[in-house]
Design a protein around this motif. Sequence first.
Motif, PDB file in Angstrom:
ATOM      1  N   GLY A 165      13.304   3.954  10.512  1.00  0.00           N
ATOM      2  CA  GLY A 165      12.215   3.055  10.884  1.00  0.00           C
ATOM      3  C   GLY A 165      11.191   3.674  11.804  1.00  0.00           C
ATOM      4  N   GLU A 190      -3.115  -4.369   5.691  1.00  0.00           N
ATOM      5  CA  GLU A 190      -1.736  -4.871   5.683  1.00  0.00           C
ATOM      6  C   GLU A 190      -1.028  -4.458   6.967  1.00  0.00           C
ATOM      7  N   GLU A 191       0.103  -5.104   7.217  1.00  0.00           N
ATOM      8  CA  GLU A 191       0.949  -4.713   8.343  1.00  0.00           C
ATOM      9  C   GLU A 191       1.369  -3.261   8.146  1.00  0.00           C
ATOM     10  N   PHE A 192       1.274  -2.467   9.218  1.00  0.00           N
ATOM     11  CA  PHE A 192       1.583  -1.037   9.132  1.00  0.00           C
ATOM     12  C   PHE A 192       3.065  -0.825   8.825  1.00  0.00           C
ATOM     13  N   MET A 193       3.338   0.037   7.901  1.00  0.00           N
ATOM     14  CA  MET A 193       4.672   0.422   7.446  1.00  0.00           C
ATOM     15  C   MET A 193       5.485  -0.788   6.983  1.00  0.00           C
ATOM     16  N   ASN A 194       4.835  -1.616   6.181  1.00  0.00           N
ATOM     17  CA  ASN A 194       5.552  -2.729   5.561  1.00  0.00           C
ATOM     18  C   ASN A 194       6.435  -2.172   4.435  1.00  0.00           C
ATOM     19  N   ALA A 195       7.193  -3.029   3.799  1.00  0.00           N
ATOM     20  CA  ALA A 195       8.164  -2.588   2.786  1.00  0.00           C
ATOM     21  C   ALA A 195       7.497  -1.835   1.637  1.00  0.00           C
ATOM     22  N   ASN A 196       6.337  -2.308   1.188  1.00  0.00           N
ATOM     23  CA  ASN A 196       5.640  -1.623   0.084  1.00  0.00           C
ATOM     24  C   ASN A 196       5.171  -0.230   0.496  1.00  0.00           C
ATOM     25  N   GLN A 197       4.647  -0.100   1.692  1.00  0.00           N
ATOM     26  CA  GLN A 197       4.190   1.202   2.180  1.00  0.00           C
ATOM     27  C   GLN A 197       5.371   2.158   2.342  1.00  0.00           C
ATOM     28  N   ARG A 198       6.466   1.647   2.882  1.00  0.00           N
ATOM     29  CA  ARG A 198       7.656   2.496   3.033  1.00  0.00           C
ATOM     30  C   ARG A 198       8.155   2.953   1.662  1.00  0.00           C
ATOM     31  N   ASP A 229      -3.348  -0.247   1.681  1.00  0.00           N
ATOM     32  CA  ASP A 229      -4.298  -1.181   2.258  1.00  0.00           C
ATOM     33  C   ASP A 229      -4.186  -1.137   3.775  1.00  0.00           C
TER      34      ASP A 229
END
Length: 139
Positions: free
Chosen positions: A96, A16-24, A13
């Motif tokens: 990170g 969403e905040e870029f590189m959030n926990a779900n994306q990572r 999405d």
Amino acid sequence: MSEKIDLSNFVLDEDEEFMNANQRAYFRAKLNAWKNDILREARETLDHLAEESANHPDLADRASSETDRAIELRARDRQRKLISKIDAALQRLDEGTYGYCEETGEPIGLKRLDARPIATLSIEAQERHERREKVYRDE
């Protein structure tokens, strides 16, 4: 993150905040799955080459077999280099810095990362890099 990510159903999405926990977690799972596929293919290649090492009495068969072997080994070498890029991307995830352009520090973009999870440059930086390469190559 210990939860399993279903790569087939996960939707990135852009809101969403870029590189959030779900994306990572998604990109870690995607990179690991890609690496495991490459390693599995490499094992299959080694098994195939071991089986194929039979001595061919016909010169044409032997030449064809050697050509096939050379092509396969060249492909495996490219895959070996790809594994090191995947490992580097996994390391950037740990640090990170994954998902951010090495040149500008800006986010690379989820669509680009989904298409090329080992990308280290934004599209704009990659285009600049390719233009510079073309200029030096044409000289």
